[in-house]
Scaffold this active site. Structure first.
Site, PDB file in Angstrom:
ATOM      1  N   LYS A  11      34.853  46.330  27.598  1.00  0.00           N
ATOM      2  CA  LYS A  11      33.781  45.885  28.338  1.00  0.00           C
ATOM      3  C   LYS A  11      32.430  45.759  27.195  1.00  0.00           C
ATOM      4  O   LYS A  11      31.580  44.842  27.739  1.00  0.00           O
ATOM      5  CB  LYS A  11      33.259  46.988  29.401  1.00  0.00           C
ATOM      6  CG  LYS A  11      34.403  46.728  30.600  1.00  0.00           C
ATOM      7  CD  LYS A  11      34.369  45.562  31.409  1.00  0.00           C
ATOM      8  CE  LYS A  11      35.123  45.303  32.878  1.00  0.00           C
ATOM      9  NZ  LYS A  11      34.832  44.245  33.338  1.00  0.00           N
ATOM     10  N   TYR A  46      39.090  50.453  27.908  1.00  0.00           N
ATOM     11  CA  TYR A  46      38.311  49.946  29.033  1.00  0.00           C
ATOM     12  C   TYR A  46      36.938  49.611  28.528  1.00  0.00           C
ATOM     13  O   TYR A  46      36.393  48.434  28.324  1.00  0.00           O
ATOM     14  CB  TYR A  46      38.362  50.385  30.573  1.00  0.00           C
ATOM     15  CG  TYR A  46      37.695  49.898  31.466  1.00  0.00           C
ATOM     16  CD1 TYR A  46      38.023  48.493  32.134  1.00  0.00           C
ATOM     17  CD2 TYR A  46      36.394  50.355  32.054  1.00  0.00           C
ATOM     18  CE1 TYR A  46      37.272  48.128  33.116  1.00  0.00           C
ATOM     19  CE2 TYR A  46      35.528  49.714  32.941  1.00  0.00           C
ATOM     20  CZ  TYR A  46      36.169  48.579  33.597  1.00  0.00           C
ATOM     21  OH  TYR A  46      35.337  48.116  34.590  1.00  0.00           O
TER      22      TYR A  46
HETATM   23  N1  LIG Z   1      34.667  48.698  41.243  1.00  0.00           N
HETATM   24  C1  LIG Z   1      33.694  49.179  40.344  1.00  0.00           C
HETATM   25  O1  LIG Z   1      33.275  50.329  40.397  1.00  0.00           O
HETATM   26  C2  LIG Z   1      33.626  48.227  39.155  1.00  0.00           C
HETATM   27  C3  LIG Z   1      32.446  49.061  38.250  1.00  0.00           C
HETATM   28  C4  LIG Z   1      32.266  48.263  37.048  1.00  0.00           C
HETATM   29  C5  LIG Z   1      32.708  47.175  36.824  1.00  0.00           C
HETATM   30  N2  LIG Z   1      33.758  46.644  37.633  1.00  0.00           N
HETATM   31  C6  LIG Z   1      34.277  45.352  37.517  1.00  0.00           C
HETATM   32  O2  LIG Z   1      34.189  44.453  38.546  1.00  0.00           O
HETATM   33  C7  LIG Z   1      35.337  43.482  38.210  1.00  0.00           C
HETATM   34  C8  LIG Z   1      35.956  43.485  39.504  1.00  0.00           C
HETATM   35  O3  LIG Z   1      36.419  44.935  40.020  1.00  0.00           O
HETATM   36  P1  LIG Z   1      36.958  45.341  41.422  1.00  0.00           P
HETATM   37  O4  LIG Z   1      36.521  46.582  41.613  1.00  0.00           O
HETATM   38  O5  LIG Z   1      36.716  44.382  42.437  1.00  0.00           O
HETATM   39  O6  LIG Z   1      38.476  45.255  41.215  1.00  0.00           O
HETATM   40  P2  LIG Z   1      39.831  44.964  42.134  1.00  0.00           P
HETATM   41  O7  LIG Z   1      41.102  45.590  41.507  1.00  0.00           O
HETATM   42  O8  LIG Z   1      39.531  45.624  43.541  1.00  0.00           O
HETATM   43  O9  LIG Z   1      39.962  43.423  42.104  1.00  0.00           O
HETATM   44  C9  LIG Z   1      40.094  42.688  41.059  1.00  0.00           C
HETATM   45  C10 LIG Z   1      40.896  41.309  41.351  1.00  0.00           C
HETATM   46  O10 LIG Z   1      41.162  40.812  40.018  1.00  0.00           O
HETATM   47  C11 LIG Z   1      42.612  40.186  40.221  1.00  0.00           C
HETATM   48  N3  LIG Z   1      43.163  40.007  38.696  1.00  0.00           N
HETATM   49  C12 LIG Z   1      43.716  41.177  37.992  1.00  0.00           C
HETATM   50  N4  LIG Z   1      44.086  40.722  37.027  1.00  0.00           N
HETATM   51  C13 LIG Z   1      44.113  39.168  37.045  1.00  0.00           C
HETATM   52  C14 LIG Z   1      44.594  38.045  35.914  1.00  0.00           C
HETATM   53  N5  LIG Z   1      45.171  38.477  35.095  1.00  0.00           N
HETATM   54  N6  LIG Z   1      43.915  36.869  36.533  1.00  0.00           N
HETATM   55  C15 LIG Z   1      43.278  36.812  37.580  1.00  0.00           C
HETATM   56  N7  LIG Z   1      42.903  37.671  38.616  1.00  0.00           N
HETATM   57  C16 LIG Z   1      43.483  39.060  38.321  1.00  0.00           C
HETATM   58  C17 LIG Z   1      43.339  41.318  41.006  1.00  0.00           C
HETATM   59  O11 LIG Z   1      44.519  40.696  41.700  1.00  0.00           O
HETATM   60  C18 LIG Z   1      42.082  41.617  42.093  1.00  0.00           C
HETATM   61  O12 LIG Z   1      42.192  40.673  43.081  1.00  0.00           O
HETATM   62  C19 LIG Z   1      36.150  43.881  37.263  1.00  0.00           C
HETATM   63  O13 LIG Z   1      36.092  43.331  35.970  1.00  0.00           O
HETATM   64  C20 LIG Z   1      35.992  45.365  37.021  1.00  0.00           C
HETATM   65  O14 LIG Z   1      36.200  45.835  35.703  1.00  0.00           O
HETATM   66  C21 LIG Z   1      34.205  47.378  38.757  1.00  0.00           C
END
Ligand SMILES: NC(=O)c1ccc[n+]([C@@H]2O[C@H](COP(=O)([O-])OP(=O)(O)OC[C@H]3O[C@@H](n4cnc5c(N)ncnc54)[C@H](O)[C@@H]3O)[C@@H](O)[C@H]2O)c1
Length: 259
Positions: free
Chosen positions: A161, A157
């Site tokens: 990123k 991951y």
């Molecule tokens: N939650 C955290 O702590 C955190 C921290 C740093 C970065 N992020 C980043 O933030 C972003 C959102 O994370 P989140 O926590 O809301 O995740 P989440 O899993 O709650 O939501 C992600 C959404 O993306 C959708 N998705 C997955 N694969 C997909 C695809 N191929 N095409 C279209 N949609 C797709 C999923 O169905 C889901 O609705 C991600 O890029 C994640 O890496 C999250």
């Protein structure tokens, strides 16, 4: 309340979590919002929910797989037909793939890069021609603090990123002359389903949760709305000279050496 009035925004992975919070905040600020999400049902429900919550909001759910360039091109075309050209793209869709490098399967590597890096590029490639032609646009890539810090056992991951930051900087420079801004947001721990899934996968989920809350100097983790506020700023005309940059949202965690 009208910081994004007249703008059309497309947010990937907007069915839940950070993407949903961004879509909601954009709609509240007057943007027409396309929720481009793999899970068509959650996208449709979220689009309805936002439209009901924000009077006059214009939302559209489009089932989209960011790993497929044609799927993103179709979503952008659908956005254009419904609301007009896309002014703001948020590449938010992402997945956690956490493995040991040597036992990880090739499929894990490909799955991670297909969503977390190719997905971002596919989004950029779908909107850039129109933005360059109109000489206006804001692209916001949701990276992570994994983009510059490493936690053992989370491979690959952070590799993807790190690539998101490289892509952000490269495209920000390439298209600066055409007034297209490309920026990233690097969230630390944010409380979403993704985080709950990770806690639940640990031997003691309660202890894992407690340990996570202890990590940031503020002794809490972030909320999706706190990422959304920064996305609104970067999408708006309040950030006209911010380009090829990354804003970290982690309560100071990455600045902390140790306690
Ligand atoms: N939650 C955290 O702590 C955190 C921290 C740093 C970065 N992020 C980043 O933030 C972003 C959102 O994370 P989140 O926590 O809301 O995740 P989440 O899993 O709650 O939501 C992600 C959404 O993306 C959708 N998705 C997955 N694969 C997909 C695809 N191929 N095409 C279209 N949609 C797709 C999923 O169905 C889901 O609705 C991600 O890029 C994640 O890496 C999250």
């Amino acid at each position: 309340m009208n910081r994004l009035a007249g703008k059309v925004a497309l947010v990937t992975g907007a069915g839940r979590g950070i993407g949903a919070a961004i879509a909601r905040a954009f709609a509240a600020e007057g943007a027409a919002v396309v929720l481009a999400e793999l899970d068509g049902a959650t996208a449709a429900a979220m689009a309805r929910d936002i439209a009901n919550a924000c009077a006059g909001a214009r939302t559209l759910a489009v089932q989209t797989d960011v790993t497929q360039p044609a799927s993103l091109r179709a979503a952008v075309e659908e956005a254009q037909r419904a609301f007009g050209p896309v002014d703001v793209l948020v590449n938010n869709a992402g997945i956690n793939v956490f493995a040991d490098p040597l036992t990880m399967t090739d499929e894990d590597w490909r799955r991670c890069f297909a969503v977390d890096l190719d997905g971002v590029w596919n989004g950029c490639r779908a909107v850039l021609p129109g933005m360059v032609e109109r000489r206006a646009g804001s692209i916001i890539n949701i990276a992570s603090t994994h983009a510059f810090q490493i936690i053992p056992g989370c491979f690959p991951y952070p590799v993807a990123k790190h690539g998101v930051i490289g892509l952000t900087r490269a495209l920000g420079i390439e298209y600066a002359p055409q007034n297209v801004r490309v920026n990233a947001i690097a969230p630390g721990y944010i409380e979403t389903q993704l985080t709950h899934d990770w806690w639940n996968a640990q031997p003691d989920p309660q202890a894992a949760r407690k340990a996570t809350l202890e990590l940031p100097p503020m002794k809490r983790i972030g909320r999706p709305e706190e990422v959304a506020m920064t996305a609104v700023f970067l999408a708006s005309d309040e950030a006209p000279f911010i380009n090829a940059s990354c804003i970290t949202i982690d309560g100071g965690r990455t600045a902390l050496h140790h306690e």
